[in-house]
Design a protein around this motif. Sequence first.
Motif, short mmCIF file in Angstrom:
data_model
loop_
_atom_site.label_atom_id
_atom_site.label_comp_id
_atom_site.label_asym_id
_atom_site.label_seq_id
_atom_site.Cartn_x
_atom_site.Cartn_y
_atom_site.Cartn_z
N ARG A 113 16.03 64.23 57.60
CA ARG A 113 17.30 63.59 57.27
C ARG A 113 18.05 64.44 56.25
O ARG A 113 17.45 65.16 55.46
N THR A 166 22.03 64.13 53.88
CA THR A 166 23.34 63.53 53.65
C THR A 166 24.31 64.65 53.33
O THR A 166 23.90 65.79 53.04
N ARG A 211 21.93 61.09 57.71
CA ARG A 211 22.00 61.47 59.12
C ARG A 211 20.69 62.12 59.52
O ARG A 211 20.19 63.01 58.84
#
Length: 334
Positions: free
Chosen positions: A105, A107, A116
Amino acid sequence: MRSREYDESDVRVRPGRRGSRPRSKRRPDHADAEEAMVTVVDRGRWTCALDADPDRPPVTAMRARELGRTPIVVGDRVGLVGDLSGAADTLARIVRVEERSTVLRRTADDSDPFERVVVANAEQLVIVTALADPVPRTGFVDRCLVAAYAGGLTPVLCLTKADLAEPEPFASAYRELDFPVVVTRRDQPPEELARLLDGKVSAFVGHSGVGKSTLVNVLVPEAERAVGAVSAVGKGRHTTVAAIALPLPTADDGSAGWVVDTPGVRSFGLAHVTPDDVPAAFEDLAAAIEDCPRGCGHLGPPADPECALDVRVEQGLLRPGRLAALRRVLVALR
């Protein structure tokens, strides 16, 4: 004239345009769906490898209506129904997304609350860093390490362009964390790295211009990834614009792996990560932080004077250099 008496048989109900039967909430379980791995995501279409087998024709699929807006990313294991031939102009349906074993992940920045998922189910995160042109930056490597540990991936540090600079001064900063550090040169094949990738799904991440796409082209000759030149100011141009899973050549023992080439990034936000996520990835540290006070950032005095990791060092249960390396990585969360 006597009026007629009516009963319920005289009642007529006009059905609506969509029929009078209520829509069932039951959905098929698609027990016959065939498993596949997502290799490419492109504008509402997903390219999938059936059984993660690169020798079978790739299948283009759409997301089934019952999945709603369920996010599907490269590396996801999915269930497919419909036309699985892989022929031109055919379209299958993704009816199921399996639980993810790992997630990478990020950001946009540390203040962005929206994370995301870049890659799902990768076993390794290969952090590609150039030793020169552009110069290496520990801050980016540290942030990638945090993301790897938080997402359940095993980090691998790959130092490129060793023909331009000595690797050990930079590599020594990470030796205490006990993960693989490999060195590559532009004039030699990356044999050590290739051995680490055999039979595994490995995501590659790095700044633009560090040689990531060039390295992928060597590992996967059929990749045909664009290779860009480094600009005069020492910053690379973005040559990979979307994540894509590429099959590695099959090894002598029959094992095969996948390389997930991700877009070059200039920042790696960690708003979704907590200080406990990093030491929790190490067996010897996970138990130790259970004795830390609530809210401990594990940075030691003066920020965290009661951190239990310092007690472990005093007791001889933790090497001082290992704790120092861990804390340097944790600084990336501040």
